[in-house]
Design a protein around this motif. Sequence first.
Motif, short mmCIF file in Angstrom:
data_model
loop_
_atom_site.label_atom_id
_atom_site.label_comp_id
_atom_site.label_asym_id
_atom_site.label_seq_id
_atom_site.Cartn_x
_atom_site.Cartn_y
_atom_site.Cartn_z
N THR A 206 35.25 50.19 45.77
CA THR A 206 36.53 51.28 45.52
C THR A 206 37.68 50.25 45.96
O THR A 206 38.69 50.53 45.32
N ARG A 209 38.54 48.18 43.20
CA ARG A 209 39.22 48.81 42.11
C ARG A 209 40.62 49.35 42.17
O ARG A 209 41.32 49.05 41.49
N GLN A 212 42.71 46.21 41.53
CA GLN A 212 43.02 46.12 40.20
C GLN A 212 43.98 47.05 39.65
O GLN A 212 45.04 46.59 38.78
#
Length: 237
Positions: A206, A209, A212
């Motif tokens: 998580t 992510r 990102q």
Amino acid sequence: MEFSVDDLQNAADEMELIPLVKRTVQTYGADWFVFVTLHPSDYSDSRSTYRFLIGCRPEWCQLYNANRWYLTDPCLEYARSNTAPVLGSVLPVQTAGQRRMLVVAAEYGFRSFYIVPVHTSERGRIGILYLGSEQAPEQMEPRFHDARPFYRALAMELLDWSSGAVREEALQTTGLTHEELRILRLVKAGFTATDIAAELKVSSITVYRQFQRINEKLGVARITAAVKFADEHDLLA
């Protein structure tokens, strides 16, 4: 008319702020001002962290930009590593190009000038207040010196205002959320993705992510670059 801190900080934009500052410095004898904020680590050709409040002849600013004097400006060089105000007559000048810049500045209202640096933290944004006068240095520099406490206070208030404007602009442009800013603060503090996952009680996947998404919003490839951007735009204060 002296400046009111409330009036200055409540100025909605540069259009409101600049006339207020210009009228105020004129009560102390200055004819013109320019206020610059920047991140001290920014030595790039683009000078992307630089922000200017212009209270002088626009022709001077056009020449300043056209000649890219912001790359070698002795006033900026001085302000990066000094906090004491300096009179133009004793400003350190190292090169012929710097001397040329000051000669041209004198032709556009800065015959006498006073430089007031302001630093709020060791690594945060800094500000430089340029004050100019058409009068000769022997006439104007004593007035600049006598008004030193006022000019230092004004420079600090302008840095606060400008930093807030930079922060708000960056938030609106990037769309970073409070949670994403918290992650960037943790990365800046040295937390790894595993550390952040434990702090936020989520999985490492998580966190990656989230890295990102942050990178995509800022148009960078690495989370360290995202931290640098956020730091330069006062988002991690």
